[in-house]
Write a protein that holds these residues in place. Structure first.
Motif, PDB file in Angstrom:
ATOM      1  N   ILE A  45       0.898  -1.160   0.000  1.00 58.25           N
ATOM      2  CA  ILE A  45       0.000   0.000   0.000  1.00 58.25           C
ATOM      3  C   ILE A  45       0.930   1.200   0.000  1.00 58.25           C
ATOM      4  O   ILE A  45       1.698   1.411   0.938  1.00 58.25           O
ATOM      5  CB  ILE A  45      -0.913   0.047   1.253  1.00 58.25           C
ATOM      6  CG1 ILE A  45      -1.687  -1.256   1.429  1.00 58.25           C
ATOM      7  CG2 ILE A  45      -1.835   1.266   1.200  1.00 58.25           C
ATOM      8  CD1 ILE A  45      -2.655  -1.585   0.316  1.00 58.25           C
ATOM      9  N   SER A  46       0.882   1.968  -1.082  1.00 61.12           N
ATOM     10  CA  SER A  46       1.857   3.043  -1.258  1.00 61.12           C
ATOM     11  C   SER A  46       1.732   4.122  -0.186  1.00 61.12           C
ATOM     12  O   SER A  46       0.698   4.258   0.472  1.00 61.12           O
ATOM     13  CB  SER A  46       1.695   3.675  -2.646  1.00 61.12           C
ATOM     14  OG  SER A  46       0.479   4.412  -2.688  1.00 61.12           O
ATOM     15  N   ARG A  47       2.802   4.868  -0.043  1.00 62.53           N
ATOM     16  CA  ARG A  47       2.806   5.974   0.917  1.00 62.53           C
ATOM     17  C   ARG A  47       1.714   6.982   0.577  1.00 62.53           C
ATOM     18  O   ARG A  47       1.101   7.538   1.481  1.00 62.53           O
ATOM     19  CB  ARG A  47       4.183   6.653   0.930  1.00 62.53           C
ATOM     20  CG  ARG A  47       5.325   5.751   1.374  1.00 62.53           C
ATOM     21  CD  ARG A  47       5.338   5.460   2.842  1.00 62.53           C
ATOM     22  NE  ARG A  47       5.487   6.715   3.559  1.00 62.53           N
ATOM     23  CZ  ARG A  47       5.136   6.894   4.823  1.00 62.53           C
ATOM     24  NH1 ARG A  47       4.641   5.911   5.507  1.00 62.53           N
ATOM     25  NH2 ARG A  47       5.287   8.055   5.403  1.00 62.53           N
ATOM     26  N   LYS A  48       1.448   7.190  -0.707  1.00 61.15           N
ATOM     27  CA  LYS A  48       0.414   8.177  -1.058  1.00 61.15           C
ATOM     28  C   LYS A  48      -0.979   7.714  -0.631  1.00 61.15           C
ATOM     29  O   LYS A  48      -1.884   8.523  -0.506  1.00 61.15           O
ATOM     30  CB  LYS A  48       0.457   8.518  -2.545  1.00 61.15           C
ATOM     31  CG  LYS A  48      -0.282   7.610  -3.469  1.00 61.15           C
ATOM     32  CD  LYS A  48      -0.252   8.167  -4.880  1.00 61.15           C
ATOM     33  CE  LYS A  48      -1.181   7.431  -5.788  1.00 61.15           C
ATOM     34  NZ  LYS A  48      -1.142   7.949  -7.147  1.00 61.15           N
ATOM     35  N   HIS A  49      -1.133   6.425  -0.392  1.00 61.83           N
ATOM     36  CA  HIS A  49      -2.396   5.883   0.119  1.00 61.83           C
ATOM     37  C   HIS A  49      -2.277   5.604   1.622  1.00 61.83           C
ATOM     38  O   HIS A  49      -3.017   4.801   2.170  1.00 61.83           O
ATOM     39  CB  HIS A  49      -2.778   4.606  -0.623  1.00 61.83           C
ATOM     40  CG  HIS A  49      -3.077   4.826  -2.069  1.00 61.83           C
ATOM     41  ND1 HIS A  49      -4.120   5.609  -2.509  1.00 61.83           N
ATOM     42  CD2 HIS A  49      -2.459   4.378  -3.190  1.00 61.83           C
ATOM     43  CE1 HIS A  49      -4.136   5.631  -3.832  1.00 61.83           C
ATOM     44  NE2 HIS A  49      -3.134   4.894  -4.272  1.00 61.83           N
ATOM     45  N   HIS A  50      -1.302   6.239   2.246  1.00 61.98           N
ATOM     46  CA  HIS A  50      -1.048   6.170   3.689  1.00 61.98           C
ATOM     47  C   HIS A  50      -0.508   4.823   4.141  1.00 61.98           C
ATOM     48  O   HIS A  50      -0.684   4.433   5.293  1.00 61.98           O
ATOM     49  CB  HIS A  50      -2.295   6.567   4.491  1.00 61.98           C
ATOM     50  CG  HIS A  50      -2.811   7.916   4.114  1.00 61.98           C
ATOM     51  ND1 HIS A  50      -2.168   9.080   4.481  1.00 61.98           N
ATOM     52  CD2 HIS A  50      -3.875   8.287   3.353  1.00 61.98           C
ATOM     53  CE1 HIS A  50      -2.834  10.109   3.972  1.00 61.98           C
ATOM     54  NE2 HIS A  50      -3.856   9.656   3.283  1.00 61.98           N
ATOM     55  N   SER A  71       2.214   2.949  -7.716  1.00 56.04           N
ATOM     56  CA  SER A  71       1.552   3.195  -6.435  1.00 56.04           C
ATOM     57  C   SER A  71       0.125   2.657  -6.420  1.00 56.04           C
ATOM     58  O   SER A  71      -0.620   2.886  -5.476  1.00 56.04           O
ATOM     59  CB  SER A  71       1.550   4.700  -6.131  1.00 56.04           C
ATOM     60  OG  SER A  71       0.810   5.386  -7.135  1.00 56.04           O
ATOM     61  N   ASP A  72      -0.238   1.909  -7.477  1.00 57.55           N
ATOM     62  CA  ASP A  72      -1.596   1.366  -7.571  1.00 57.55           C
ATOM     63  C   ASP A  72      -1.812   0.245  -6.562  1.00 57.55           C
ATOM     64  O   ASP A  72      -0.890  -0.475  -6.192  1.00 57.55           O
ATOM     65  CB  ASP A  72      -1.867   0.815  -8.974  1.00 57.55           C
ATOM     66  CG  ASP A  72      -1.833   1.897 -10.040  1.00 57.55           C
ATOM     67  OD1 ASP A  72      -2.017   3.079  -9.704  1.00 57.55           O
ATOM     68  OD2 ASP A  72      -1.609   1.551 -11.213  1.00 57.55           O
ATOM     69  N   ILE A  73      -3.051   0.080  -6.157  1.00 58.43           N
ATOM     70  CA  ILE A  73      -3.434  -1.019  -5.273  1.00 58.43           C
ATOM     71  C   ILE A  73      -4.489  -1.908  -5.929  1.00 58.43           C
ATOM     72  O   ILE A  73      -4.839  -2.948  -5.401  1.00 58.43           O
ATOM     73  CB  ILE A  73      -3.928  -0.511  -3.900  1.00 58.43           C
ATOM     74  CG1 ILE A  73      -5.117   0.427  -4.065  1.00 58.43           C
ATOM     75  CG2 ILE A  73      -2.799   0.153  -3.139  1.00 58.43           C
ATOM     76  CD1 ILE A  73      -5.757   0.865  -2.762  1.00 58.43           C
ATOM     77  N   ARG A  85      -8.473  -5.764  -6.603  1.00 58.08           N
ATOM     78  CA  ARG A  85      -7.242  -5.408  -5.890  1.00 58.08           C
ATOM     79  C   ARG A  85      -6.094  -6.278  -6.398  1.00 58.08           C
ATOM     80  O   ARG A  85      -6.299  -7.402  -6.838  1.00 58.08           O
ATOM     81  CB  ARG A  85      -7.417  -5.543  -4.383  1.00 58.08           C
ATOM     82  CG  ARG A  85      -7.390  -6.943  -3.860  1.00 58.08           C
ATOM     83  CD  ARG A  85      -7.302  -6.946  -2.327  1.00 58.08           C
ATOM     84  NE  ARG A  85      -7.377  -8.293  -1.811  1.00 58.08           N
ATOM     85  CZ  ARG A  85      -6.339  -9.113  -1.682  1.00 58.08           C
ATOM     86  NH1 ARG A  85      -5.138  -8.726  -2.040  1.00 58.08           N
ATOM     87  NH2 ARG A  85      -6.493 -10.328  -1.180  1.00 58.08           N
TER      88      ARG A  85
END
Length: 116
Positions: A45-50, A71-73, A85
């Motif tokens: 789970i990317s940093r941009k998605h916390h 950064s995709d989930i 997902r």
């Protein structure tokens, strides 16, 4: 030290992730020793998605898988018009969702998409 959104993944954590994966990409099963380019630590789970830098959110990835996932989930299954997902190496079992056939990864389930 590898960084994502200016937050560094400590070297000790990167070593732990690599050792845990036996220096094999957790997405495509390529071996680090067979690669010209160094493998990377991926935020599931990317940093941009916390997503955090905690080892439970990190996977060892080859450059191709890491770049393709980005950064995709999730992605879109256009056939069913559903959001699907991505495979998570911390919670999913690879062999239940994929198989290797003549050097290519084939999906076994419709609810998991390879990011490669």
């Amino acid at each position: 030290m590898s960084t994502t959104n200016n937050v560094s993944v400590p070297a000790a954590t990167r070593r732990l992730v690599a050792n845990r994966a036996h220096y094999t990409c957790e997405y495509c099963l390529a071996e680090d020793a067979d690669s010209f380019l160094g493998f990377e630590v991926d935020h599931i789970i990317s940093r941009k998605h916390h997503g955090s830098n905690h080892e439970a959110n990190l996977a060892y990835a080859c450059p191709d898988c890491n770049r393709n996932k980005g950064s995709d989930i999730a992605s879109i299954d256009w056939e069913n018009r559903e959001i699907v997902r991505f495979y998570n190496p911390r919670t999913d079992i690879w062999a239940e969702h994929f198989r290797l056939v003549n050097g290519s990864i084939e999906p076994l389930t419709t609810n998991r998409k390879s990011n490669r």
